[in-house]
Design a protein around this motif. Sequence first.
Motif, PDB file in Angstrom:
ATOM      1  N   THR A 167       0.870  -1.175   0.000  1.00  0.00           N
ATOM      2  CA  THR A 167       0.000   0.000   0.000  1.00  0.00           C
ATOM      3  C   THR A 167       0.902   1.218   0.000  1.00  0.00           C
ATOM      4  OG1 THR A 167      -1.737  -1.165   1.195  1.00  0.00           O
ATOM      5  CG2 THR A 167      -1.809   1.246   1.201  1.00  0.00           C
ATOM      6  N   TYR A 168       0.670   2.111  -0.926  1.00  0.00           N
ATOM      7  CA  TYR A 168       1.496   3.308  -1.077  1.00  0.00           C
ATOM      8  C   TYR A 168       0.761   4.507  -0.494  1.00  0.00           C
ATOM      9  CZ  TYR A 168       4.825   0.784  -3.921  1.00  0.00           C
ATOM     10  OH  TYR A 168       5.793  -0.112  -4.347  1.00  0.00           O
ATOM     11  N   TYR A 169       1.478   5.242   0.343  1.00  0.00           N
ATOM     12  CA  TYR A 169       0.904   6.389   1.032  1.00  0.00           C
ATOM     13  C   TYR A 169       1.612   7.671   0.628  1.00  0.00           C
ATOM     14  CZ  TYR A 169      -1.017   2.881   4.231  1.00  0.00           C
ATOM     15  OH  TYR A 169      -1.676   1.809   4.779  1.00  0.00           O
ATOM     16  N   CYS A 170       0.836   8.690   0.491  1.00  0.00           N
ATOM     17  CA  CYS A 170       1.341  10.034   0.285  1.00  0.00           C
ATOM     18  C   CYS A 170       1.397  10.712   1.654  1.00  0.00           C
ATOM     19  CB  CYS A 170       0.357  10.755  -0.648  1.00  0.00           C
ATOM     20  SG  CYS A 170       0.576  12.512  -0.830  1.00  0.00           S
ATOM     21  N   ALA A 171       2.456  11.452   1.916  1.00  0.00           N
ATOM     22  CA  ALA A 171       2.607  12.122   3.205  1.00  0.00           C
ATOM     23  C   ALA A 171       3.133  13.530   3.002  1.00  0.00           C
ATOM     24  CB  ALA A 171       3.545  11.333   4.100  1.00  0.00           C
ATOM     25  N   ALA A 172       2.765  14.404   3.917  1.00  0.00           N
ATOM     26  CA  ALA A 172       3.186  15.797   3.839  1.00  0.00           C
ATOM     27  C   ALA A 172       3.794  16.239   5.157  1.00  0.00           C
ATOM     28  CB  ALA A 172       1.995  16.685   3.501  1.00  0.00           C
ATOM     29  N   ARG A 173       4.904  16.943   5.031  1.00  0.00           N
ATOM     30  CA  ARG A 173       5.540  17.552   6.195  1.00  0.00           C
ATOM     31  C   ARG A 173       5.565  19.057   5.962  1.00  0.00           C
ATOM     32  NH1 ARG A 173      11.675  16.933   8.768  1.00  0.00           N
ATOM     33  NH2 ARG A 173      11.024  17.597  10.856  1.00  0.00           N
ATOM     34  N   ARG A 174       4.868  19.796   6.767  1.00  0.00           N
ATOM     35  CA  ARG A 174       4.698  21.226   6.516  1.00  0.00           C
ATOM     36  C   ARG A 174       5.965  22.042   6.757  1.00  0.00           C
ATOM     37  NH1 ARG A 174       0.086  20.521   9.679  1.00  0.00           N
ATOM     38  NH2 ARG A 174       0.926  21.975  11.216  1.00  0.00           N
ATOM     39  N   ALA A 175       6.816  21.587   7.667  1.00  0.00           N
ATOM     40  CA  ALA A 175       8.041  22.326   7.953  1.00  0.00           C
ATOM     41  C   ALA A 175       9.145  21.328   8.245  1.00  0.00           C
ATOM     42  CB  ALA A 175       7.851  23.269   9.136  1.00  0.00           C
ATOM     43  N   GLY A 176      10.350  21.677   7.871  1.00  0.00           N
ATOM     44  CA  GLY A 176      11.470  20.788   8.104  1.00  0.00           C
ATOM     45  C   GLY A 176      11.895  20.082   6.842  1.00  0.00           C
ATOM     46  N   ILE A 177      13.054  19.472   6.926  1.00  0.00           N
ATOM     47  CA  ILE A 177      13.609  18.809   5.754  1.00  0.00           C
ATOM     48  C   ILE A 177      12.878  17.506   5.490  1.00  0.00           C
ATOM     49  CG2 ILE A 177      15.868  19.862   6.123  1.00  0.00           C
ATOM     50  CD1 ILE A 177      16.800  17.133   7.204  1.00  0.00           C
ATOM     51  N   CYS A 178      13.030  17.024   4.292  1.00  0.00           N
ATOM     52  CA  CYS A 178      12.470  15.725   3.954  1.00  0.00           C
ATOM     53  C   CYS A 178      13.241  14.636   4.695  1.00  0.00           C
ATOM     54  CB  CYS A 178      12.561  15.481   2.456  1.00  0.00           C
ATOM     55  SG  CYS A 178      11.423  16.474   1.474  1.00  0.00           S
ATOM     56  N   THR A 179      12.529  13.602   5.078  1.00  0.00           N
ATOM     57  CA  THR A 179      13.115  12.520   5.836  1.00  0.00           C
ATOM     58  C   THR A 179      12.309  11.265   5.614  1.00  0.00           C
ATOM     59  OG1 THR A 179      13.554  11.731   8.090  1.00  0.00           O
ATOM     60  CG2 THR A 179      11.755  13.280   7.825  1.00  0.00           C
ATOM     61  N   SER A 180      12.935  10.123   5.859  1.00  0.00           N
ATOM     62  CA  SER A 180      12.202   8.861   5.753  1.00  0.00           C
ATOM     63  C   SER A 180      11.570   8.471   7.085  1.00  0.00           C
ATOM     64  CB  SER A 180      13.147   7.749   5.282  1.00  0.00           C
ATOM     65  OG  SER A 180      14.211   7.586   6.199  1.00  0.00           O
ATOM     66  N   ASN A 181      11.699   9.348   8.081  1.00  0.00           N
ATOM     67  CA  ASN A 181      11.118   9.088   9.389  1.00  0.00           C
ATOM     68  C   ASN A 181       9.646   9.473   9.380  1.00  0.00           C
ATOM     69  OD1 ASN A 181      10.396   8.854  12.041  1.00  0.00           O
ATOM     70  ND2 ASN A 181      12.129  10.026  12.849  1.00  0.00           N
ATOM     71  N   GLU A 182       8.791   8.493   9.350  1.00  0.00           N
ATOM     72  CA  GLU A 182       7.364   8.759   9.144  1.00  0.00           C
ATOM     73  C   GLU A 182       6.737   9.561  10.268  1.00  0.00           C
ATOM     74  OE1 GLU A 182       6.445   4.204   9.694  1.00  0.00           O
ATOM     75  OE2 GLU A 182       4.609   5.355   9.986  1.00  0.00           O
ATOM     76  N   VAL A 183       7.286   9.489  11.468  1.00  0.00           N
ATOM     77  CA  VAL A 183       6.651  10.187  12.592  1.00  0.00           C
ATOM     78  C   VAL A 183       6.748  11.700  12.441  1.00  0.00           C
ATOM     79  CG1 VAL A 183       7.087   8.250  14.140  1.00  0.00           C
ATOM     80  CG2 VAL A 183       8.690  10.165  14.073  1.00  0.00           C
ATOM     81  N   LEU A 184       7.604  12.166  11.559  1.00  0.00           N
ATOM     82  CA  LEU A 184       7.790  13.600  11.383  1.00  0.00           C
ATOM     83  C   LEU A 184       6.825  14.203  10.359  1.00  0.00           C
ATOM     84  CD1 LEU A 184      11.682  13.826  11.484  1.00  0.00           C
ATOM     85  CD2 LEU A 184      10.049  14.231  13.332  1.00  0.00           C
ATOM     86  N   TYR A 185       6.011  13.371   9.740  1.00  0.00           N
ATOM     87  CA  TYR A 185       5.076  13.871   8.745  1.00  0.00           C
ATOM     88  C   TYR A 185       3.742  14.220   9.404  1.00  0.00           C
ATOM     89  CZ  TYR A 185       8.349  12.951   5.057  1.00  0.00           C
ATOM     90  OH  TYR A 185       9.471  13.000   4.253  1.00  0.00           O
ATOM     91  N   ASP A 186       3.158  15.296   8.912  1.00  0.00           N
ATOM     92  CA  ASP A 186       1.960  15.852   9.550  1.00  0.00           C
ATOM     93  C   ASP A 186       0.668  15.285   8.996  1.00  0.00           C
ATOM     94  OD1 ASP A 186       3.963  18.618   9.106  1.00  0.00           O
ATOM     95  OD2 ASP A 186       3.396  17.962  11.138  1.00  0.00           O
ATOM     96  N   HIS A 187       0.665  14.927   7.724  1.00  0.00           N
ATOM     97  CA  HIS A 187      -0.571  14.521   7.080  1.00  0.00           C
ATOM     98  C   HIS A 187      -0.330  13.304   6.205  1.00  0.00           C
ATOM     99  CE1 HIS A 187      -2.124  18.379   8.384  1.00  0.00           C
ATOM    100  NE2 HIS A 187      -1.093  18.960   7.807  1.00  0.00           N
ATOM    101  N   TRP A 188      -1.336  12.454   6.157  1.00  0.00           N
ATOM    102  CA  TRP A 188      -1.241  11.201   5.404  1.00  0.00           C
ATOM    103  C   TRP A 188      -2.504  10.982   4.580  1.00  0.00           C
ATOM    104  CZ3 TRP A 188       2.992   7.920   5.514  1.00  0.00           C
ATOM    105  CH2 TRP A 188       3.979   8.229   6.460  1.00  0.00           C
ATOM    106  N   GLY A 189      -2.326  10.362   3.444  1.00  0.00           N
ATOM    107  CA  GLY A 189      -3.458   9.902   2.674  1.00  0.00           C
ATOM    108  C   GLY A 189      -3.904   8.534   3.165  1.00  0.00           C
ATOM    109  N   GLN A 190      -4.957   8.050   2.552  1.00  0.00           N
ATOM    110  CA  GLN A 190      -5.512   6.766   2.975  1.00  0.00           C
ATOM    111  C   GLN A 190      -4.790   5.585   2.349  1.00  0.00           C
ATOM    112  OE1 GLN A 190      -6.699   8.540   0.533  1.00  0.00           O
ATOM    113  NE2 GLN A 190      -6.982   7.047  -1.101  1.00  0.00           N
TER     114      GLN A 190
END
Length: 126
Positions: A95-118
């Motif tokens: 399952t592929y998810y889109c994620a958005a992080r509003r501030a900060g550098i890109c990272t593979s650490n999922e906990v730092l992302y603010d929003h997720w798709g279904q």
Amino acid sequence: QVHLVETGGGSAQVGESLSLSCAASTSGYRYEQWCMAWFRQGLGKEREGVAATNSKGQTIYYADSEKGRFTISRDNAEKMLYLQINNLKPGDTATYYCAARRAGICTSNEVLYDHWGQGTQVAVSS
């Protein structure tokens, strides 16, 4: 509110290609400033970062197996994120998810992302 909606998943054969899309509604936030990323989660596996693109359009791929087969891109005017997957392999099934992080550098650490798709499912068969 912020909403991310992925489309484009489905079933494919080994060696074929798929293109995933993620549409964002941002409720006044400036999408162009966000880091946008794709993650995936296979059955029984942890979710892992696939690729990300920052506000400058720079891209990073988080697994060597993806380099050359995966292409992430974004259209800030349309608030869209894309992932092109070529030469599909059975290991791409997830399952592929889109994620958005509003501030900060890109990272593979999922906990730092603010929003997720279904999520959208990709199934690759041989």
